[in-house]
Design an enzyme around this catalytic site. Structure first.
Site, short mmCIF file in Angstrom:
data_model
loop_
_atom_site.label_atom_id
_atom_site.label_comp_id
_atom_site.label_asym_id
_atom_site.label_seq_id
_atom_site.Cartn_x
_atom_site.Cartn_y
_atom_site.Cartn_z
N THR A 151 1.00 -1.07 -0.08
CA THR A 151 -0.04 -0.09 0.05
C THR A 151 1.01 1.19 -0.03
O THR A 151 0.33 2.28 -0.51
CB THR A 151 -0.97 -0.06 1.21
OG1 THR A 151 -1.90 -1.29 1.24
CG2 THR A 151 -1.81 1.13 1.20
N LYS A 170 -0.06 -12.18 8.73
CA LYS A 170 -1.10 -11.40 8.06
C LYS A 170 -1.41 -12.34 7.02
O LYS A 170 -0.49 -12.59 5.90
CB LYS A 170 -0.23 -10.17 7.44
CG LYS A 170 -1.29 -9.27 6.67
CD LYS A 170 -0.65 -8.14 6.07
CE LYS A 170 -1.63 -7.31 5.17
NZ LYS A 170 -1.05 -6.08 4.38
N TYR A 172 3.84 -12.29 5.97
CA TYR A 172 2.71 -11.98 5.11
C TYR A 172 2.46 -12.74 3.94
O TYR A 172 3.35 -12.88 3.12
CB TYR A 172 3.13 -10.36 4.70
CG TYR A 172 2.12 -9.96 3.91
CD1 TYR A 172 0.80 -10.12 3.75
CD2 TYR A 172 2.57 -8.48 3.16
CE1 TYR A 172 0.04 -9.37 2.98
CE2 TYR A 172 1.48 -7.99 2.17
CZ TYR A 172 0.16 -8.48 2.22
OH TYR A 172 -0.57 -7.46 1.52
N ILE A 228 -4.27 -5.82 9.45
CA ILE A 228 -3.38 -5.12 8.90
C ILE A 228 -4.24 -4.42 7.67
O ILE A 228 -4.50 -5.07 6.93
CB ILE A 228 -2.09 -5.45 8.47
CG1 ILE A 228 -1.53 -6.12 9.94
CG2 ILE A 228 -1.26 -4.60 7.98
CD1 ILE A 228 -0.04 -6.87 9.79
#
Length: 303
Positions: free
Chosen positions: A53, A169, A141, A211
């Site tokens: 992001t 995540k 992640y 998250i």
């Protein structure tokens, strides 16, 4: 921080996957500090910098380190700062991890190498090298939609043998896989949703938060959603999950972070342009974002 069987729990609630403000010189320090102050006021529980992001793939190592330093400094140890470390070259990612430690990060967020498509044992070797380079707590992640590489539950279990692995995540979107990950490791590793539209379902399986992309523009309610569930108010968590589904859909109408960076700009923050190959949001997406934000009571300053 102690939490039952999870002595290394980093945070519960909402960690925001921050956008990165840019100007002509690189990272816009003033705007980045303003974003951190905004999240501190609004009750965000952790800050994640240099993730997908945050457009980290188009940032130089120096820019990534500077962004981390700014966020760490402005946060002032009030909430954890987690620094993303990603890439296809393990040696290069290890250097990013060492930079994250030097910048003062509380933890790193590490995804599997994109494009290479390593086998599961290669994923384990990659993570071990990167964690050793940082010697910090690590959130694993899993985001196969971006990496073309799915971290299997048994691989997560292997990684979790290292006490420095404190979180996962999970953004596979496969709720059955999430259930299996939780079954194997949720007693000792914090599981976070990586998908804003699955926060409540994942927490029902044993997760402790998210998250979040949504938290860039609705930080208070994103944290409230997770905290309500953890506090036993499932009805309120479900209400917030349902309330924000149209806005979440708008935030992913085009590739992340095109819509969310546009939306943060609509809040009045000077986040600057997206970097190529990402391009400006289409007029249709801007219209959908504006309408979805206003529908949940978010004031749009750039209309």
């Amino acid at each position: 921080m102690a939490d039952g069987g999870r002595p290394n729990l980093l945070f519960t609630g909402s960690g925001v996957a921050l956008v990165t403000p840019f100007d002509g010189d690189g990272v816009n320090e003033q705007a980045m500090r303003e974003l951190v102050r905004f999240h501190l006021r609004e009750g965000t529980d952790a800050l994640v910098v240099n993730g997908s992001t945050g457009e980290a793939t188009t940032m130089s190592p120096d820019e990534q380190r500077r962004a981390a330093e700014i966020v760490v400094d402005e946060a002032g140890k009030r909430i954890p700062v987690i620094v993303g470390c990603g890439g296809s070259d393990t040696a290069a990612v290890s250097r990013l991890a060492a930079n994250a430690r030097a910048a003062g990060a509380d933890a790193i967020l590490v995804s599997p190498p994109p494009y290479n498509k390593p086998p599961q044992r290669g994923i384990v070797a990659h993570f071990r090298a990167v964690i050793d380079a940082a010697d910090l707590p690590c959130v694993v992640y899993n985001v196969p939609g971006r990496t073309a590489c799915n971290i299997l539950p048994e691989t997560v279990e292997t990684l979790a043998e290292d006490p420095r692995v404190v979180g996962v995540k999970e953004a596979s979107g496969d709720i059955s896989q999430v259930a299996e990950v939780c079954r194997r490791v949720a007693d000792r590793v914090a599981i976070y949703s990586g998908n804003d539209d699955q926060v409540v379902p994942l927490m029902a399986l044993g997760g402790v938060g998210v998250i979040s992309v949504l938290a860039n523009i609705a930080p208070a309610d994103t944290s409230r959603m997770a905290k309500a569930f953890l506090g036993g108010d499932v009805a309120e968590a479900r209400r917030l999950q349902h309330r924000y589904l149209p806005l979440i859909a708008a935030l992913f109408r085009e590739s992340n972070p095109i819509p969310v960076k546009t939306a943060v700009g609509m809040l009045g923050f000077d986040v600057g342009p997206l970097r190529l190959p990402l391009v400006e949001a289409s007029d249709a997406v801007k219209k959908e974002l504006r309408e979805a934000m206003e529908a949940v009571g978010i004031e749009v300053k750039d209309s």
